[in-house]
Design a protein around this motif. Structure first.
Motif, mmCIF file in Angstrom:
data_model
loop_
_atom_site.group_PDB
_atom_site.id
_atom_site.type_symbol
_atom_site.label_atom_id
_atom_site.label_comp_id
_atom_site.label_asym_id
_atom_site.label_seq_id
_atom_site.Cartn_x
_atom_site.Cartn_y
_atom_site.Cartn_z
ATOM 1 N N HIS A 76 -0.706 -61.721 -97.700
ATOM 2 C CA HIS A 76 0.378 -60.775 -98.011
ATOM 3 C C HIS A 76 1.079 -61.163 -99.326
ATOM 4 N N ILE A 126 5.066 -61.968 -90.081
ATOM 5 C CA ILE A 126 4.304 -60.831 -89.546
ATOM 6 C C ILE A 126 3.511 -61.304 -88.318
ATOM 7 N N GLY A 127 3.690 -60.580 -87.229
ATOM 8 C CA GLY A 127 2.908 -60.864 -86.028
ATOM 9 C C GLY A 127 3.278 -62.133 -85.293
ATOM 10 N N ARG A 128 4.410 -62.724 -85.601
ATOM 11 C CA ARG A 128 4.796 -63.971 -84.952
ATOM 12 C C ARG A 128 6.188 -63.797 -84.332
ATOM 13 N N ASN A 168 12.938 -58.612 -83.662
ATOM 14 C CA ASN A 168 11.984 -59.125 -84.647
ATOM 15 C C ASN A 168 10.668 -58.361 -84.627
ATOM 16 N N ALA A 169 10.764 -57.035 -84.590
ATOM 17 C CA ALA A 169 9.540 -56.232 -84.561
ATOM 18 C C ALA A 169 9.040 -56.053 -86.000
ATOM 19 N N TRP A 170 8.436 -57.077 -86.520
ATOM 20 C CA TRP A 170 8.050 -57.089 -87.930
ATOM 21 C C TRP A 170 6.560 -56.827 -88.053
ATOM 22 N N ASN A 171 6.194 -55.867 -88.873
ATOM 23 C CA ASN A 171 4.765 -55.569 -89.009
ATOM 24 C C ASN A 171 4.387 -55.420 -90.480
ATOM 25 N N GLN A 172 3.118 -55.207 -90.722
ATOM 26 C CA GLN A 172 2.583 -55.140 -92.079
ATOM 27 C C GLN A 172 3.284 -54.057 -92.909
ATOM 28 N N GLU A 226 6.240 -52.738 -92.580
ATOM 29 C CA GLU A 226 7.622 -53.083 -92.912
ATOM 30 C C GLU A 226 7.651 -54.176 -93.985
ATOM 31 N N THR A 231 7.330 -61.856 -82.122
ATOM 32 C CA THR A 231 7.785 -60.467 -82.035
ATOM 33 C C THR A 231 8.664 -60.262 -80.799
#
Ligand code: SAM
Length: 299
Positions: free
Chosen positions: A243, A199-201, A207-211, A213, A203
């Motif tokens: 998380h 998450i948040g790394r 790789n648009a990964w967020n909380q 998702e 991106t």
């Protein structure tokens, strides 16, 4: 299967080469005739290539990764072709330096050739795989025009040959898909290995990964009818990954210290504790260590 782990021809952020012995030694899955190994976040594929199950569904949203492995699977790319291509491209890189790298990068962003993808992946800065908001590969050159020495080319060509052999005669499907679509295919007896982006790394386009998702992944994974294991960072020198507590409780937790060395900035590298969260009933006994062969992965 015996250790040590072998390395696939492409690199990506979060590649599990160093952790693969740990991961494979901690999972206990009895592969049956109709069961399959499912990896919705394939990346380099280092885990599945070392496991080499009979059946597998291997997916990623990154179309270039999937196209590359499909090309190897159907023989459009093989060891000798890679060797010849990298010799030729390496010569041009040596003559023209960074300009040639950027010429190949433009060509790749126009035509998306799997061989150009391999060249860029192995010539770019720090082994990064990063795409801009329009999906264009945007990693700069690594400033090493003599990069494709004979030994380096042989190593890459052998890696291509190794993955070709690992998938030969197996029922493996490589597919561009989101993790949500892939999880709907999991059946009793299958095993799902998940390695989502941090998450948040890192991106980028793929790789648009967020909380939100990440939370959704936890909810849907816990409903799977089969075994699963999730790779996730547990803690580094600065903080813990909350998380895990919030979304992944009630699983077997196995921990491995790891040095994370692929990253654009020094602050993204360093010692990290990695967790493998395993559905109860699918973890190997606690005295199993990465130095031993993975337990009962094939039966
Ligand atoms: C941490 S990497 C996987 C690394 C891999 N286990 C390895 O060892 O090389 C995460 C992968 O998930 C893919 N990905 C990102 N978002 C995704 C999504 N929504 N659905 C499926 N794959 C996704 C990325 O393209 C990337 O290849």
């Amino acid at each position: 299967m015996t250790l040590p782990i072998k390395v696939p021809p492409i690199k990506c952020q979060g590649i599990k080469t160093k952790l693969a012995p740990f991961i494979l030694s901690q999972i206990q899955w009895a592969e049956k005739d109709r069961s399959q190994w499912i990896e919705p976040f394939l990346g380099s594929g280092v885990v599945v290539f070392n496991l080499a199950p009979k059946r597998a569904l291997l997916t990623d949203t990154n179309q270039h990764i999937i196209a590359f492995y499909r090309s190897i699977q159907d023989g459009r790319i093989n060891r000798s072709m890679v060797s010849e291509f990298l010799h030729d491209q390496g010569d041009q890189l040596l003559k023209n330096g960074a300009d040639y790298y950027y010429e190949v990068r433009d060509r790749f962003n126009q035509f998306a050739s799997p061989l150009d993808f391999l060249f860029l992946n192995r010539a770019c800065f720090n082994g990064l795989m990063r795409f801009n908001s329009k999906g264009g590969f945007n990693v700069p050159f690594c400033r090493k025009p003599q990069r494709f020495a004979q030994s380096y080319i042989t190593k890459i060509a052998n890696q291509v040959d190794w993955v070709a052999n690992q998938m030969a005669g197996k029922d493996w499907e490589f597919r561009v898909a989101t993790w949500q679509d892939t999880l709907t295919e999991a059946r009793l007896g299958d095993f799902v290995y998940l390695d989502p982006p941090y998450i948040g790394r890192h991106t980028d386009y793929y790789n648009a990964w967020n909380q939100a998702e990440a939370e959704n992944l936890a909810v849907l994974t816990k409903q799977l009818p089969c075994g699963f294991a999730v790779s996730m960072w547990l803690e580094n020198q600065h903080r813990q990954n909350s998380h895990i507590q919030e979304c992944w409780s009630d699983l077997d937790v196995r921990i491995c210290q790891h040095f994370y060395h692929v990253g654009s900035r020094e602050s993204l590298r360093g010692a990290i504790a990695e967790a493998l969260l395993i559905k109860p009933g699918f973890s190997a006994s606690l005295d199993t260590t990465p130095s031993r062969s993975p337990a009962k992965l094939h039966q």
